[in-house]
Write a protein that holds these residues in place. Sequence first.
Motif, PDB file in Angstrom:
ATOM      1  N   ALA A   1      -8.383  -2.913  -2.598  1.00  0.00           N
ATOM      2  CA  ALA A   1      -8.164  -1.735  -3.443  1.00  0.00           C
ATOM      3  C   ALA A   1      -8.777  -1.984  -4.814  1.00  0.00           C
ATOM      4  CB  ALA A   1      -6.675  -1.431  -3.581  1.00  0.00           C
TER       5      ALA A   1
ATOM      6  N   PRO B   1       0.807  -1.231   0.000  1.00  0.00           N
ATOM      7  CA  PRO B   1       0.000   0.000   0.000  1.00  0.00           C
ATOM      8  C   PRO B   1       0.835   1.275   0.000  1.00  0.00           C
ATOM      9  CG  PRO B   1      -0.830  -1.578   1.631  1.00  0.00           C
ATOM     10  CD  PRO B   1       0.496  -2.093   1.159  1.00  0.00           C
TER      11      PRO B   1
ATOM     12  N   ARG C   1      -9.495   2.602   4.241  1.00  0.00           N
ATOM     13  CA  ARG C   1      -9.267   2.616   2.794  1.00  0.00           C
ATOM     14  C   ARG C   1     -10.222   1.661   2.069  1.00  0.00           C
ATOM     15  NH1 ARG C   1      -4.918   4.283  -0.041  1.00  0.00           N
ATOM     16  NH2 ARG C   1      -3.647   4.369   1.865  1.00  0.00           N
TER      17      ARG C   1
ATOM     18  N   GLU D   1       2.449   3.069  -4.087  1.00  0.00           N
ATOM     19  CA  GLU D   1       1.592   1.888  -3.951  1.00  0.00           C
ATOM     20  C   GLU D   1       1.876   0.971  -5.142  1.00  0.00           C
ATOM     21  OE1 GLU D   1      -3.143   0.609  -3.620  1.00  0.00           O
ATOM     22  OE2 GLU D   1      -2.568   2.718  -3.913  1.00  0.00           O
TER      23      GLU D   1
ATOM     24  N   MET E   1      -7.590   9.734   5.620  1.00  0.00           N
ATOM     25  CA  MET E   1      -7.423   8.334   5.228  1.00  0.00           C
ATOM     26  C   MET E   1      -6.643   7.598   6.315  1.00  0.00           C
ATOM     27  SD  MET E   1      -8.124   5.899   3.269  1.00  0.00           S
ATOM     28  CE  MET E   1      -8.822   6.774   1.875  1.00  0.00           C
TER      29      MET E   1
ATOM     30  N   ARG F   1      -5.536   3.408   7.378  1.00  0.00           N
ATOM     31  CA  ARG F   1      -5.395   2.119   6.707  1.00  0.00           C
ATOM     32  C   ARG F   1      -6.688   1.304   6.786  1.00  0.00           C
ATOM     33  NH1 ARG F   1      -0.718  -1.788   8.782  1.00  0.00           N
ATOM     34  NH2 ARG F   1       0.413   0.156   8.457  1.00  0.00           N
TER      35      ARG F   1
ATOM     36  N   ASP G   1     -13.365   2.597  -0.515  1.00  0.00           N
ATOM     37  CA  ASP G   1     -13.418   2.067  -1.881  1.00  0.00           C
ATOM     38  C   ASP G   1     -14.735   1.354  -2.141  1.00  0.00           C
ATOM     39  OD1 ASP G   1     -10.919   3.017  -2.501  1.00  0.00           O
ATOM     40  OD2 ASP G   1      -9.878   1.132  -2.065  1.00  0.00           O
TER      41      ASP G   1
ATOM     42  N   ILE H   1     -12.219   7.463   9.776  1.00  0.00           N
ATOM     43  CA  ILE H   1     -11.299   7.773   8.688  1.00  0.00           C
ATOM     44  C   ILE H   1     -10.443   8.989   8.982  1.00  0.00           C
ATOM     45  CG2 ILE H   1     -12.935   9.207   7.388  1.00  0.00           C
ATOM     46  CD1 ILE H   1     -11.777   7.934   4.835  1.00  0.00           C
TER      47      ILE H   1
END
Length: 338
Positions: free
Chosen positions: A47, A18, A168, A74, A163, A165, A172, A335
Motif C-alpha cells: 500500500a 487492510p 490492490r 484500514e 477491487m 485483495r 497501486d 480486479i
Amino acid sequence: MTALKQFSRLEATGLWRPSPEEQRREVIVSLGDATLTLSDINGTALAHWSLGAVNRANGKDIPAIYHPDNAPGETLELAGSETQMIEGVDQLLRAIERRRPRPGKLRFLLTGGLFAALLAGAVFWLPSALERYAVTVVPPVKRAEIGGHLLRHIERVAGKPCMTRDARGPLDRLSARLMDGGRVVVLSGGARRSAHLPGRIILLSRAIVEDYEDPDVAAGFVLSETVRAAQTDPLAALLDHAGLMSSLRLLTTGALPDTALAAYAEHLMAIEPELPAPEALIAAFAQAEIRSSPFAYALDITGERTLALIEADPRAGQDSRQVLSDADWVRLQGICGG
C-alpha cells in the motif's frame, strides 16, 4: 530521500490491517518524500499512503495507530519502540495540518475576493472570472475531496469501483508507475473507457484491463487522461458545466451542491472527448518510456485514425520499460472478479 531533512532513509516495523475483517500482518513501513509505503518482508509494496491524507487515530497514545483519511477501517499500528518513525510521522502531520487553510479564514478571504470581483465585474465577464478565481484558490486537499464526492455520484452511472485483495497492490504500483501522486480507479460499468477527475483521479473501464493482454494499453489510457488533465483543468471543466451559482457556492462554503455533481457525473460518463494532439501524447509516452502503438491500435484496430501515434512511437523497435510484472498484470485483470 524522506520528507524529513535529517533522515535520508527511515524505516520501521508495523502491523497493518487492510480492513476490519482481516487479520493484522507485519509490514515494513518506509517514509518517503510524500508517502508512507507499506511492504512485506520481501520488499513487495502492499500500500502507498499519501502523507497529506493520513490521520492518527489515538492522539498521543502508544502504540500509535494511523489510517488514511477516507478509510478508517484500514489501520497501521506502530509500537512504542519505533520512536523515530512515530515522531517523524507526527511531525509531518502537524506541519501538513498547519499549512491547511482554516475554514473560517478561507471563507473570509474567498468572500472578500468574491465581493471585489462582483464590484469590478460585468454580467458577461463574471461567470468565467469567478470560475478562474475558484480554480486558482481551491487547494489540492479540497480538489481531492471534490473528486471523491464526484466519484460517488459516478458510481450510480458507471458502477462501483472494482477491487480485490490480490489486485490492490498491482493497482497501486500501476498508479505509482504512471502518475506523480495520483491514483487509478477501475469502474465495473459505464460506456466511457477512461476519464479524469479533480484530485488526480484517473478512471478506467474494466474492459481496459480485462480485454487486452498488453498492460501498455491500460498505461496508454492513463497517460492520455493525464495529458487531458494537464491541458484542461478538471475542476475548471466541472465548474464550467455546473454554472455560476455552483462557483459561488464553492467560494463561499467550500463545497459543491450534490445536484451539480450528479449532473456532471452523468455528463462526464456520456461523452467521449477528442484525443489530445499527437505531439503531446507522444511526449508523455516518451517520458514514461512506453510504446504508443498498442494504445493506438486499441483506439482503432486498423490504425488509420491513430497513424501518427504508430509512426512516431517513441519505443518503436524495442519494448516499453515494464509497466507491471506478468503476475501483477494477471492479478489486475481480475480486479472486477471476472
